[in-house]
Design a protein around this motif. Structure first.
Motif, PDB file in Angstrom:
ATOM      1  N   GLN A   1     -63.412  28.241  -7.370  1.00 27.39           N
ATOM      2  CA  GLN A   1     -62.340  28.251  -8.380  1.00 27.39           C
ATOM      3  C   GLN A   1     -61.362  29.418  -8.172  1.00 27.39           C
ATOM      4  OE1 GLN A   1     -62.075  25.959 -11.599  1.00 27.39           O
ATOM      5  NE2 GLN A   1     -62.784  24.879  -9.766  1.00 27.39           N
ATOM      6  N   ARG A   2     -61.001  29.655  -6.924  1.00 29.55           N
ATOM      7  CA  ARG A   2     -60.052  30.738  -6.620  1.00 29.55           C
ATOM      8  C   ARG A   2     -59.376  30.467  -5.284  1.00 29.55           C
ATOM      9  NH1 ARG A   2     -61.793  34.084  -2.553  1.00 29.55           N
ATOM     10  NH2 ARG A   2     -64.044  34.139  -2.096  1.00 29.55           N
ATOM     11  N   TYR A   3     -58.368  31.271  -4.998  1.00 26.51           N
ATOM     12  CA  TYR A   3     -57.695  31.231  -3.709  1.00 26.51           C
ATOM     13  C   TYR A   3     -58.490  32.039  -2.682  1.00 26.51           C
ATOM     14  CZ  TYR A   3     -53.298  29.401  -5.682  1.00 26.51           C
ATOM     15  OH  TYR A   3     -52.346  28.629  -6.278  1.00 26.51           O
ATOM     16  N   PRO A   4     -58.354  31.740  -1.402  1.00 27.13           N
ATOM     17  CA  PRO A   4     -58.901  32.643  -0.379  1.00 27.13           C
ATOM     18  C   PRO A   4     -58.077  33.927  -0.366  1.00 27.13           C
ATOM     19  CG  PRO A   4     -57.594  30.913   0.644  1.00 27.13           C
ATOM     20  CD  PRO A   4     -57.707  30.553  -0.808  1.00 27.13           C
ATOM     21  N   THR A   5     -58.633  34.968   0.194  1.00 24.31           N
ATOM     22  CA  THR A   5     -57.945  36.250   0.243  1.00 24.31           C
ATOM     23  C   THR A   5     -57.396  36.508   1.640  1.00 24.31           C
ATOM     24  OG1 THR A   5     -59.916  37.495   0.880  1.00 24.31           O
ATOM     25  CG2 THR A   5     -59.526  37.159  -1.492  1.00 24.31           C
TER      26      THR A   5
ATOM     27  N   LYS B   1     -60.169  22.667  -7.334  1.00 18.46           N
ATOM     28  CA  LYS B   1     -61.047  21.658  -6.744  1.00 18.46           C
ATOM     29  C   LYS B   1     -62.147  22.250  -5.864  1.00 18.46           C
ATOM     30  CE  LYS B   1     -58.519  18.088  -8.209  1.00 18.46           C
ATOM     31  NZ  LYS B   1     -59.020  17.030  -9.127  1.00 18.46           N
ATOM     32  N   VAL B   2     -62.167  23.580  -5.703  1.00 23.53           N
ATOM     33  CA  VAL B   2     -63.202  24.192  -4.871  1.00 23.53           C
ATOM     34  C   VAL B   2     -64.237  24.877  -5.756  1.00 23.53           C
ATOM     35  CG1 VAL B   2     -61.774  24.492  -2.833  1.00 23.53           C
ATOM     36  CG2 VAL B   2     -61.806  26.291  -4.564  1.00 23.53           C
ATOM     37  N   THR B   3     -65.427  24.998  -5.237  1.00 23.84           N
ATOM     38  CA  THR B   3     -66.547  25.562  -5.997  1.00 23.84           C
ATOM     39  C   THR B   3     -66.229  26.939  -6.543  1.00 23.84           C
ATOM     40  OG1 THR B   3     -68.076  24.354  -4.555  1.00 23.84           O
ATOM     41  CG2 THR B   3     -69.002  26.130  -5.891  1.00 23.84           C
TER      42      THR B   3
ATOM     43  N   CYS C   1     -57.423  19.934   3.470  1.00 24.91           N
ATOM     44  CA  CYS C   1     -58.340  20.467   2.459  1.00 24.91           C
ATOM     45  C   CYS C   1     -58.760  19.421   1.427  1.00 24.91           C
ATOM     46  CB  CYS C   1     -57.697  21.662   1.742  1.00 24.91           C
ATOM     47  SG  CYS C   1     -57.395  23.077   2.814  1.00 24.91           S
ATOM     48  N   LYS C   2     -58.172  18.217   1.500  1.00 24.21           N
ATOM     49  CA  LYS C   2     -58.542  17.157   0.569  1.00 24.21           C
ATOM     50  C   LYS C   2     -59.621  16.242   1.138  1.00 24.21           C
ATOM     51  CE  LYS C   2     -54.059  16.980  -1.796  1.00 24.21           C
ATOM     52  NZ  LYS C   2     -53.043  16.107  -2.434  1.00 24.21           N
ATOM     53  N   GLU C   3     -59.986  16.447   2.390  1.00 23.74           N
ATOM     54  CA  GLU C   3     -60.999  15.602   3.010  1.00 23.74           C
ATOM     55  C   GLU C   3     -62.364  15.789   2.354  1.00 23.74           C
ATOM     56  OE1 GLU C   3     -61.226  16.303   7.162  1.00 23.74           O
ATOM     57  OE2 GLU C   3     -59.633  14.874   7.660  1.00 23.74           O
ATOM     58  N   SER C   4     -63.183  14.779   2.487  1.00 24.78           N
ATOM     59  CA  SER C   4     -64.549  14.856   1.978  1.00 24.78           C
ATOM     60  C   SER C   4     -65.272  16.035   2.619  1.00 24.78           C
ATOM     61  CB  SER C   4     -65.292  13.553   2.297  1.00 24.78           C
ATOM     62  OG  SER C   4     -66.639  13.629   1.904  1.00 24.78           O
ATOM     63  N   GLY C   5     -65.982  16.784   1.802  1.00 23.74           N
ATOM     64  CA  GLY C   5     -66.733  17.933   2.292  1.00 23.74           C
ATOM     65  C   GLY C   5     -65.985  19.246   2.226  1.00 23.74           C
ATOM     66  N   MET C   6     -64.673  19.172   1.948  1.00 22.01           N
ATOM     67  CA  MET C   6     -63.867  20.398   1.871  1.00 22.01           C
ATOM     68  C   MET C   6     -63.734  20.846   0.416  1.00 22.01           C
ATOM     69  SD  MET C   6     -62.962  21.022   5.060  1.00 22.01           S
ATOM     70  CE  MET C   6     -61.355  21.750   5.299  1.00 22.01           C
ATOM     71  N   ASP C   7     -64.849  20.909  -0.274  1.00 20.06           N
ATOM     72  CA  ASP C   7     -64.833  21.215  -1.698  1.00 20.06           C
ATOM     73  C   ASP C   7     -65.268  22.649  -2.005  1.00 20.06           C
ATOM     74  OD1 ASP C   7     -67.420  20.859  -0.916  1.00 20.06           O
ATOM     75  OD2 ASP C   7     -67.935  19.374  -2.456  1.00 20.06           O
TER      76      ASP C   7
ATOM     77  N   GLU D   1     -65.909  28.128   1.403  1.00 21.13           N
ATOM     78  CA  GLU D   1     -66.777  28.305   2.565  1.00 21.13           C
ATOM     79  C   GLU D   1     -66.514  27.229   3.609  1.00 21.13           C
ATOM     80  OE1 GLU D   1     -71.580  28.546   3.644  1.00 21.13           O
ATOM     81  OE2 GLU D   1     -70.910  28.069   1.604  1.00 21.13           O
ATOM     82  N   ALA D   2     -66.384  25.979   3.157  1.00 22.15           N
ATOM     83  CA  ALA D   2     -66.135  24.875   4.090  1.00 22.15           C
ATOM     84  C   ALA D   2     -64.753  24.988   4.723  1.00 22.15           C
ATOM     85  CB  ALA D   2     -66.282  23.542   3.360  1.00 22.15           C
ATOM     86  N   ILE D   3     -63.759  25.366   3.930  1.00 19.88           N
ATOM     87  CA  ILE D   3     -62.397  25.485   4.442  1.00 19.88           C
ATOM     88  C   ILE D   3     -62.290  26.626   5.447  1.00 19.88           C
ATOM     89  CG2 ILE D   3     -60.017  26.039   3.779  1.00 19.88           C
ATOM     90  CD1 ILE D   3     -60.634  24.573   1.096  1.00 19.88           C
ATOM     91  N   LEU D   4     -62.885  27.756   5.125  1.00 19.23           N
ATOM     92  CA  LEU D   4     -62.843  28.895   6.034  1.00 19.23           C
ATOM     93  C   LEU D   4     -63.595  28.592   7.334  1.00 19.23           C
ATOM     94  CD1 LEU D   4     -63.381  31.795   3.461  1.00 19.23           C
ATOM     95  CD2 LEU D   4     -61.232  31.122   4.572  1.00 19.23           C
TER      96      LEU D   4
END
Length: 546
Positions: A124-128, A120-122, A83-89, A92-95
């Protein structure tokens, strides 16, 4: 007459001896340092077969000794989504990455992601839990926060862990539910640790992970590590197998602890009859380690005053002071080196009370008991650390990645977080650890942050705790060796010590302090053997053998 196998010359040899001597040459014979000094005075040790490596002003240091990291956890994380890779900000990208992974993963197999940080994600919360279930209910899914103390899982994972509505929170942990009593999927502290034991790895995966970690750490100039543990005995066994088979070329000082039910694990270790110091120069048993509180970035550390961001929150404690004493006081009596994970000032204070009581009842010289992290070490705690002869193991690079959250959560207390300057001024020997994979394992980022005390965004954070370059290097070399009772064989460049060396691509003493993090490792030597050389270094004429 015998000659050196290698001579490094025309450089900045930072010996880290008791005088902090800097010379221009070091000679290596076999596994050990033969001599140090000025090149012209060591000509008699250079023979026709001596490999001469011209440094051209570059720095040569003792191999870096990271006194606290999780080698196995770092390795297995490289097998998962980062999740620290470029583009994983964004979530939506992580999911999306998790969804793609599910398509190529057989049903029933784990899908893992690591390094998540809600700040660090747009969104500003955890996934559910619902979002993870939408990806798959046939695969167990786990996303581990960057601190390693909190995770989010789907329903399949909860089912595998036998967690239902009637499952109580474990001691020191929370299975989070929303206001309606429904699972959120978030597992905090001990609950997360137990889930990670369910999401275990095969021996083949563990050995592959160790090989990856060995490769990456060598490239960073790390030659010795304090292995701070994983989730069960399988990883400890795999480490020993890898060391014996030569898959692991680093020197290991193994902290005897588990991230799951550390108290029960220590009881089994002590009952087995093993003891601190057992082993050899490659793999040695270290202190018994107990978990006391949570993560500084969670935030879940145990503090005496409420968080600046949430005054009602004092964090999480795993055990009472009496429980801590019953296990560690007994270990001290039996001759073990002891240590704890203690981040908040409340947790640190409890541990100091335990050590003080243990030493009073069973005095022991040169025990070298440690404190892993020693996060918020206020002046009153520093005084007691000095009096009790403890070795704190702070984490300099934490400020670089997590400093903004520290300022938000702890306010003025950042003036005493991982207080390297105060430790040195108090005469407290502190060794440095990255706590990787929590943050970057690169020792040069740790040295950079210890010197500059700024976040990655350039925000000053406790600048009163800045130290100089030589002091930071000592924390990452000699002090780490001292914390493992090995300063007589490594940690400095002196005749008779092991030839564990690292060469940088520039002078660390002359480069601007703000650019220390940009330095690179050109060469890593362990036991007199060159095990890593940066590809570009030959192209610039670095490796000059005559």
């Amino acid at each position: 007459m015998f000659f050196a196998d290698y001579v490094f010359y025309d450089g900045e040899v930072i010996t880290v001896d008791r005088f902090d001597s800097v010379v221009d040459c070091v000679c290596v014979k076999g596994r050990k340092i033969l001599a140090t000094g000025e090149y012209n005075s060591l000509q008699h040790l250079i023979g026709p077969n001596t490999k001469r490596i011209r440094l051209n002003g570059r720095s040569l240091l003792p191999g870096f000794n990271d006194a606290h990291l999780h080698l196995v956890l770092y390795g297995v994380n490289q097998l998962a989504i980062n999740c620290k890779e470029s583009g994983m900000d964004s979530l939506e990208a992580i999911l999306h990455a998790l969804s793609e992974k599910a398509k190529s993963t057989p049903p029933g197999r784990w899908i893992r992601a690591w390094g998540f940080n809600e700040r660090k994600v747009t969104e500003q919360r955890y996934p559910t839990l619902e979002e993870l279930d939408a990806i798959s209910t046939e695969h167990p899914i786990i996303i581990t926060r960057t601190c390693g103390h909190i995770s989010v899982v789907n329903s399949k994972a909860l089912k595998l862990a036998n967690i239902d509505q009637h499952t109580p929170n474990p001691q020191g942990g929370i299975i989070e539910k929303d206001q309606n009593g429904h699972f959120t999927g978030r597992l905090i502290e001990a609950a997360n640790m137990e889930m990670n034991q369910v999401a275990s790895y095969t021996e083949e995966e563990l050995l592959k992970a160790i090989e990856i970690a060995n490769r990456d750490f060598l490239a960073a100039g790390i030659t010795s590590v304090g292995e701070a543990g994983a989730f069960n005995a399988d990883s400890f066994r795999a480490l020993q197998i890898a060391s014996q088979q030569g898959l692991l070329q680093l020197r290991i000082y193994a902290l005897l602890g588990s991230l799951v039910d550390s108290k029960d694990f220590l009881k089994k270790i002590i009952a087995s009859g093993t003891l601190t110091g057992t082993g050899n120069e490659w793999f040695k048993l270290g202190p018994v380690k107990l978990f006391l509180d949570g993560s500084s970035t969670g935030p879940t550390i145990a503090t005496r005053e409420g968080y600046t961001s949430d005054p009602a929150n004092h964090g999480i404690l795993y055990y009472s002071e009496e429980e801590i004493y019953n296990i560690l006081g007994h270990a001290h009596k039996l001759g073990y080196q002891i240590t704890v994970h203690a981040q908040g000032d409340k947790a640190i204070e409890m541990y100091l009370n335990v050590v003080e009581r243990a030493l009073k009842e069973h005095p022991r010289k040169d025990h070298r008991h440690r404190i892993e992290h020693a996060g918020i070490s206020t002046p009153d705690l520093q005084k007691r650390i000095k009096e009790l002869g403890l070795i704190p193991v702070p984490n300099p690079p934490f400020h670089y990645e997590f400093g903004e959250s520290y300022i938000h959560n702890y306010g003025e207390r950042v003036r005493y977080m991982y207080p390297a300057r105060d430790f040195i001024d108090q005469g407290i020997l502190a060794a440095a650890g990255s706590d990787s994979p929590v943050t970057d394992y690169n020792p040069l980022i740790g040295i950079h942050t210890a010197v500059n005390r700024k976040t990655s965004e350039g925000t000053p954070i406790g600048e009163n705790q800045s130290i100089n370059v030589l002091e930071a290097i000592r924390m990452y070399t000699y002090n780490g060796a001292y914390a493992s009772f090995e300063e007589h064989i490594k940690g400095s460049i002196e005749p008779g010590k092991l030839a564990d060396l690292v060469v940088l691509n520039d002078s660390i003493l002359n480069i601007h302090p703000h650019h220390i993090k940009d330095l690179q490792v050109d060469l890593t030597m362990i036991d007199g053997n060159i095990l890593y050389q940066r590809k570009d270094s030959k192209e610039v004429g670095f490796y000059e053998v005559h």
